[in-house]
Scaffold this motif. Structure first.
Motif, mmCIF file in Angstrom:
data_model
loop_
_atom_site.group_PDB
_atom_site.id
_atom_site.type_symbol
_atom_site.label_atom_id
_atom_site.label_comp_id
_atom_site.label_asym_id
_atom_site.label_seq_id
_atom_site.Cartn_x
_atom_site.Cartn_y
_atom_site.Cartn_z
ATOM 1 N N ILE A 1 0.975 -1.233 0.502
ATOM 2 C CA ILE A 1 -0.065 -0.002 0.040
ATOM 3 C C ILE A 1 0.817 1.074 0.069
ATOM 4 O O ILE A 1 1.592 1.500 0.956
ATOM 5 C CB ILE A 1 -0.914 0.224 0.896
ATOM 6 C CG1 ILE A 1 -1.885 -1.486 0.994
ATOM 7 C CG2 ILE A 1 -2.061 1.556 1.180
ATOM 8 C CD1 ILE A 1 -2.637 -1.243 1.864
ATOM 9 N N GLY A 2 1.538 2.093 -1.330
ATOM 10 C CA GLY A 2 1.521 3.097 -1.470
ATOM 11 C C GLY A 2 3.361 2.150 -1.890
ATOM 12 O O GLY A 2 4.198 2.151 -1.253
ATOM 13 N N THR A 3 2.711 2.979 -3.609
ATOM 14 C CA THR A 3 4.281 2.648 -4.320
ATOM 15 C C THR A 3 4.890 3.587 -5.031
ATOM 16 O O THR A 3 5.714 3.175 -6.178
ATOM 17 C CB THR A 3 3.500 1.388 -5.660
ATOM 18 O OG1 THR A 3 2.585 2.310 -6.300
ATOM 19 C CG2 THR A 3 2.648 0.906 -4.911
ATOM 20 N N GLY A 4 3.980 4.913 -4.972
ATOM 21 C CA GLY A 4 4.647 5.668 -5.376
ATOM 22 C C GLY A 4 5.513 6.748 -3.780
ATOM 23 O O GLY A 4 6.289 5.453 -2.761
ATOM 24 N N VAL B 1 8.922 -1.444 -3.586
ATOM 25 C CA VAL B 1 8.095 -2.649 -5.214
ATOM 26 C C VAL B 1 9.147 -2.787 -5.682
ATOM 27 O O VAL B 1 9.255 -4.779 -6.302
ATOM 28 C CB VAL B 1 7.173 -1.724 -6.052
ATOM 29 C CG1 VAL B 1 6.820 -2.382 -7.415
ATOM 30 C CG2 VAL B 1 5.726 -1.163 -5.441
ATOM 31 N N ARG B 2 10.310 -2.427 -6.197
ATOM 32 C CA ARG B 2 11.401 -3.069 -6.909
ATOM 33 C C ARG B 2 12.350 -4.114 -5.795
ATOM 34 O O ARG B 2 11.851 -5.401 -6.583
ATOM 35 C CB ARG B 2 12.139 -1.812 -7.065
ATOM 36 C CG ARG B 2 14.249 -2.460 -7.913
ATOM 37 C CD ARG B 2 15.186 -1.204 -8.267
ATOM 38 N NE ARG B 2 15.438 -1.330 -6.482
ATOM 39 C CZ ARG B 2 15.360 0.089 -6.159
ATOM 40 N NH1 ARG B 2 14.518 0.886 -6.842
ATOM 41 N NH2 ARG B 2 15.437 0.527 -4.744
ATOM 42 N N LYS C 1 4.658 -4.345 -15.507
ATOM 43 C CA LYS C 1 6.022 -4.104 -15.406
ATOM 44 C C LYS C 1 6.246 -5.547 -14.706
ATOM 45 O O LYS C 1 7.276 -6.582 -14.047
ATOM 46 C CB LYS C 1 7.451 -3.109 -14.950
ATOM 47 C CG LYS C 1 8.485 -3.665 -14.559
ATOM 48 C CD LYS C 1 9.464 -2.103 -14.285
ATOM 49 C CE LYS C 1 11.186 -2.727 -13.986
ATOM 50 N NZ LYS C 1 11.954 -1.788 -13.829
ATOM 51 N N TYR C 2 5.857 -5.278 -13.420
ATOM 52 C CA TYR C 2 6.168 -6.323 -12.054
ATOM 53 C C TYR C 2 5.130 -7.385 -11.946
ATOM 54 O O TYR C 2 5.174 -8.654 -10.989
ATOM 55 C CB TYR C 2 6.184 -5.351 -10.821
ATOM 56 C CG TYR C 2 7.768 -4.516 -10.893
ATOM 57 C CD1 TYR C 2 9.399 -5.479 -10.791
ATOM 58 C CD2 TYR C 2 7.394 -3.839 -10.387
ATOM 59 C CE1 TYR C 2 9.746 -4.528 -10.583
ATOM 60 C CE2 TYR C 2 8.170 -2.144 -10.902
ATOM 61 C CZ TYR C 2 9.682 -2.645 -10.669
ATOM 62 O OH TYR C 2 10.779 -2.289 -10.025
ATOM 63 N N LYS C 3 4.117 -6.962 -12.850
ATOM 64 C CA LYS C 3 2.962 -8.818 -12.583
ATOM 65 C C LYS C 3 1.986 -8.791 -11.369
ATOM 66 O O LYS C 3 1.877 -9.315 -11.552
ATOM 67 C CB LYS C 3 3.430 -9.290 -13.322
ATOM 68 C CG LYS C 3 4.177 -9.312 -14.610
ATOM 69 C CD LYS C 3 3.874 -9.396 -15.776
ATOM 70 C CE LYS C 3 4.336 -9.162 -16.965
ATOM 71 N NZ LYS C 3 4.644 -8.226 -18.612
ATOM 72 N N PHE C 4 1.423 -7.502 -10.974
ATOM 73 C CA PHE C 4 0.435 -7.878 -9.770
ATOM 74 C C PHE C 4 -0.432 -7.070 -10.477
ATOM 75 O O PHE C 4 -0.927 -6.468 -11.144
ATOM 76 C CB PHE C 4 1.553 -6.981 -8.363
ATOM 77 C CG PHE C 4 1.744 -5.523 -8.896
ATOM 78 C CD1 PHE C 4 0.536 -4.770 -8.843
ATOM 79 C CD2 PHE C 4 3.199 -4.806 -8.638
ATOM 80 C CE1 PHE C 4 1.258 -2.790 -9.013
ATOM 81 C CE2 PHE C 4 3.249 -3.517 -8.803
ATOM 82 C CZ PHE C 4 1.937 -2.935 -9.018
ATOM 83 N N THR D 1 19.589 -0.702 2.269
ATOM 84 C CA THR D 1 19.686 -1.349 3.397
ATOM 85 C C THR D 1 18.281 -1.932 3.415
ATOM 86 O O THR D 1 17.073 -2.247 4.190
ATOM 87 C CB THR D 1 19.702 0.290 4.506
ATOM 88 O OG1 THR D 1 18.783 1.219 3.688
ATOM 89 C CG2 THR D 1 21.161 0.358 4.779
ATOM 90 N N ILE D 2 17.304 -1.591 2.527
ATOM 91 C CA ILE D 2 15.936 -1.896 2.317
ATOM 92 C C ILE D 2 15.781 -3.409 1.677
ATOM 93 O O ILE D 2 14.796 -4.169 2.598
ATOM 94 C CB ILE D 2 14.830 -0.950 1.300
ATOM 95 C CG1 ILE D 2 14.949 0.072 0.948
ATOM 96 C CG2 ILE D 2 13.497 -1.320 1.017
ATOM 97 C CD1 ILE D 2 14.223 1.294 -0.121
#
Length: 333
Positions: free
Chosen positions: A24-27, A34-35, A62-65, A292-293
């Motif tokens: 929730i929150g991809t920007g 996401v990546r 791009k990520y197929k979700f 770190t992510i």
């Protein structure tokens, strides 16, 4: 009772292999999650939601979700085990409470909330529903920060008595009128809660909660309607003094300096430098491909899948926001 000490009955069971998750929150900062999640073999990003429909459609291709119609739909209709929440601070409580009600484990990007009471409501609900909560304070996952902790534990700096920290960026003038960061009720004490919160977390990790706090704030540097800069001084146990400065109106700065009787440690975003009593510098550069992510995501997987303790559970996140609130209350006087 701490969440990580609970035996958790999960409504959405974990299977070894790919764990179904939503975002929730991809920007903004969420793009990084996401990546990284899409590359992680332990997770299957099934569904995402963001108010930016154009961005979401591009990412989905791009990520197929799948794309959810709302965050409520994402939490209740897609049979996910966990959710990654990367939203403006003032939305954390509402979405986290709904995630807990849906039986979904939570990774929440810092801070836990804008204030202690909202954060406590999140932690209490997760405890009530046996939900695992992890709050993302990414600086904890830096290899050079972990090396610094080891150096301190081995007494290589001697008796620590003074600490300086500053995290600042030059974004005040670029904040739009409608941006949530421009509104104090959505983002109180802007530079402290968005930037300084990282070093509040680090200082508490190293030295515990401060016994004394003094602080000043400035809000007339830019045209922003929020705070421009803050400074605070803190005293910790064993008479350790610390200074923390943050600004949204100056060049990018990210530095932690720790003074001991045997040496000085300087940690930046790119390296750790130790100047010891032998007058020889020891320099540790940040690994070229360190994320770190990515490290946070691995820790979260081990937490929900293998019950391995985490650095920032709900209780630790509450200590961070409680210290932030103590500083802010002084600023408002």
């Amino acid at each position: 009772m701490k969440i990580l000490n609970m035996i958790s009955y999960k409504l959405r069971p974990v299977n070894k292999g790919e764990i179904p998750v939503g975002i929730i929150g991809t920007g903004g900062w969420g793009k990084n999650f996401v990546r990284e999640l899409s590359k992680n073999k332990n997770f299957d990003v099934k569904v995402c939601y963001d108010i930016n429909k154009k961005l979401l459609a591009s990412q989905s291709k791009k990520y197929k979700f799948k794309i959810a119609d709302s965050y409520y739909s994402l939490l209740h209709e897609y049979n996910i085990n966990s959710v990654f929440i990367i939203l403006p601070n003032h939305l954390h409580k509402e979405v986290c409470l709904e995630a807990a009600n849906a039986g979904v484990n939570i990774f929440l990007e810092k801070p836990i909330a804008n204030n202690y009471l909202d954060g406590k409501d999140i932690v209490d609900k997760c405890n009530e529903k046996n939900i695992k909560l992890c709050v993302g304070h990414s600086m904890r996952k830096s290899s050079n920060y972990l090396r610094l902790k080891e150096i301190i534990s081995k007494n290589m700096l001697g008796v620590i008595h003074l600490v300086e920290a500053n995290r600042s960026i030059n974004r005040a003038e670029s904040i739009k009128e409608f941006d949530w960061r421009n509104k104090r009720e959505f983002c109180p004490n802007l530079p402290l809660i968005q930037l300084g919160i990282h070093y509040i977390d680090i200082l508490l990790d190293l030295f515990g909660e401060p016994t004394e706090i003094n602080s000043l704030a400035l809000d007339n540097v830019s045209d922003s309607k929020n705070t421009d800069a803050t400074i605070c001084t803190m005293k910790f146990k064993n008479s350790i003094l610390a200074y923390l400065g943050n600004s949204y109106s100056t060049n990018n700065t990210d530095i932690l300096r720790i003074y001991g009787t045997k040496g000085i440690a300087t940690l930046t975003n790119s390296k750790l430098v130790i100047f010891n009593e032998t007058n020889k510098d020891l320099t540790y550069n940040k690994p070229a491909k360190e994320s770190t992510i990515k490290n946070e995501i691995i820790e979260f997987y081990n937490y929900i899948s293998n019950n391995i303790d985490i650095d920032i559970d709900g209780d630790n996140a509450l200590k961070v926001i409680r210290t932030f609130e103590r500083i802010s209350q002084i600023n408002s006087k």
